[in-house]
Motif scaffolding. Structure first.
Motif, PDB file in Angstrom:
ATOM      1  N   ILE A  88      39.867  26.661  43.784  1.00  0.00           N
ATOM      2  CA  ILE A  88      38.688  27.527  43.679  1.00  0.00           C
ATOM      3  C   ILE A  88      37.430  26.664  43.792  1.00  0.00           C
ATOM      4  O   ILE A  88      37.258  25.686  43.058  1.00  0.00           O
TER       5      ILE A  88
ATOM      6  N   MET B  73      31.988  30.491  44.409  1.00  0.00           N
ATOM      7  CA  MET B  73      32.085  31.552  43.405  1.00  0.00           C
ATOM      8  C   MET B  73      30.704  31.940  42.899  1.00  0.00           C
ATOM      9  O   MET B  73      30.400  33.118  42.763  1.00  0.00           O
TER      10      MET B  73
ATOM     11  N   VAL C 109      36.769  29.453  34.854  1.00  0.00           N
ATOM     12  CA  VAL C 109      37.596  29.519  36.059  1.00  0.00           C
ATOM     13  C   VAL C 109      39.008  29.010  35.769  1.00  0.00           C
ATOM     14  O   VAL C 109      39.989  29.609  36.216  1.00  0.00           O
TER      15      VAL C 109
ATOM     16  N   ARG D   7      41.225  35.016  45.215  1.00  0.00           N
ATOM     17  CA  ARG D   7      39.898  34.528  44.789  1.00  0.00           C
ATOM     18  C   ARG D   7      39.152  35.616  44.036  1.00  0.00           C
ATOM     19  O   ARG D   7      38.525  35.351  43.010  1.00  0.00           O
ATOM     20  N   ARG D   8      39.196  36.832  44.538  1.00  0.00           N
ATOM     21  CA  ARG D   8      38.510  37.950  43.878  1.00  0.00           C
ATOM     22  C   ARG D   8      39.007  38.123  42.440  1.00  0.00           C
ATOM     23  O   ARG D   8      38.211  38.307  41.524  1.00  0.00           O
TER      24      ARG D   8
ATOM     25  N   TYR E 222      37.630  35.138  40.419  1.00  0.00           N
ATOM     26  CA  TYR E 222      36.172  35.234  40.264  1.00  0.00           C
ATOM     27  C   TYR E 222      35.794  36.283  39.216  1.00  0.00           C
ATOM     28  O   TYR E 222      34.970  36.022  38.339  1.00  0.00           O
TER      29      TYR E 222
END
Length: 163
Positions: free
Chosen positions: A34, A39, A58, A103-104, A107
């Motif tokens: 990440i 982000m 994170v 990732r979504r 995040y």
């Protein structure tokens, strides 16, 4: 008799830029790392969130998403899929939708965690009202993360509960 004392507001020194190596949070081999700078831009985090707090949130979010997807991942690994990037999926914008969903999820879980920690920052009456309004934001972030995880696994987004 009343008096008025003017006190200078403390100056806020911006946080120094973190080393480039610390802007990437490495992940287990199967899932992608990440990028914290990406982000920040994607979920509109400003400079009030320090690098250390963002990194911590994170890491916690990655752990939560990875644990939730562990059985799903194991099934794909057993089918010789070496990584999420290699999982057959549609590509939009030149990238696998599965990577975007992962990732979504990370995040939005991280942002929900950060928002919860920052909502009690202001103890004034208006600050308390703002904190109450942030509950909606936190709930929406957690919902968006759940949707992304369910979309990855091919599950319905709807949860029905009988009362």
């Amino acid at each position: 008799m009343t008096s008025f004392n003017a006190i200078a507001a403390p100056s806020i020194t911006p946080e120094p830029n973190p080393p480039a190596a610390s802007l990437i949070v490495e992940n287990i081999d199967w899932f992608p790392p990440i990028d914290l700078a990406a982000m920040r831009e994607a979920v509109r985090l400003d400079g009030t969130v320090t690098h250390a707090r963002l990194r911590d949130a994170v890491i916690a979010a990655i752990d939560e998403v990875n644990r939730e997807l562990s059985t799903w991942r194991a099934a794909h690994q057993a089918a010789n899929v070496a990584s999420l990037a290699e999982l057959p999926a549609d590509k939009i914008g030149g990238e696998s939708v599965q990577l975007a969903r992962y990732r979504r999820a990370v995040y939005f879980l991280a942002r929900a965690d950060l928002t919860e920690k920052y909502r009690d920052f202001d103890s004034t009456k208006s600050g308390a009202a703002d904190a109450d309004e942030l509950v909606t934001t936190i709930d929406a972030d957690r919902r968006n993360a759940r949707h992304a995880i369910n979309d990855m696994r091919g599950l319905s987004r709807t949860t029905i509960e009988l009362i």
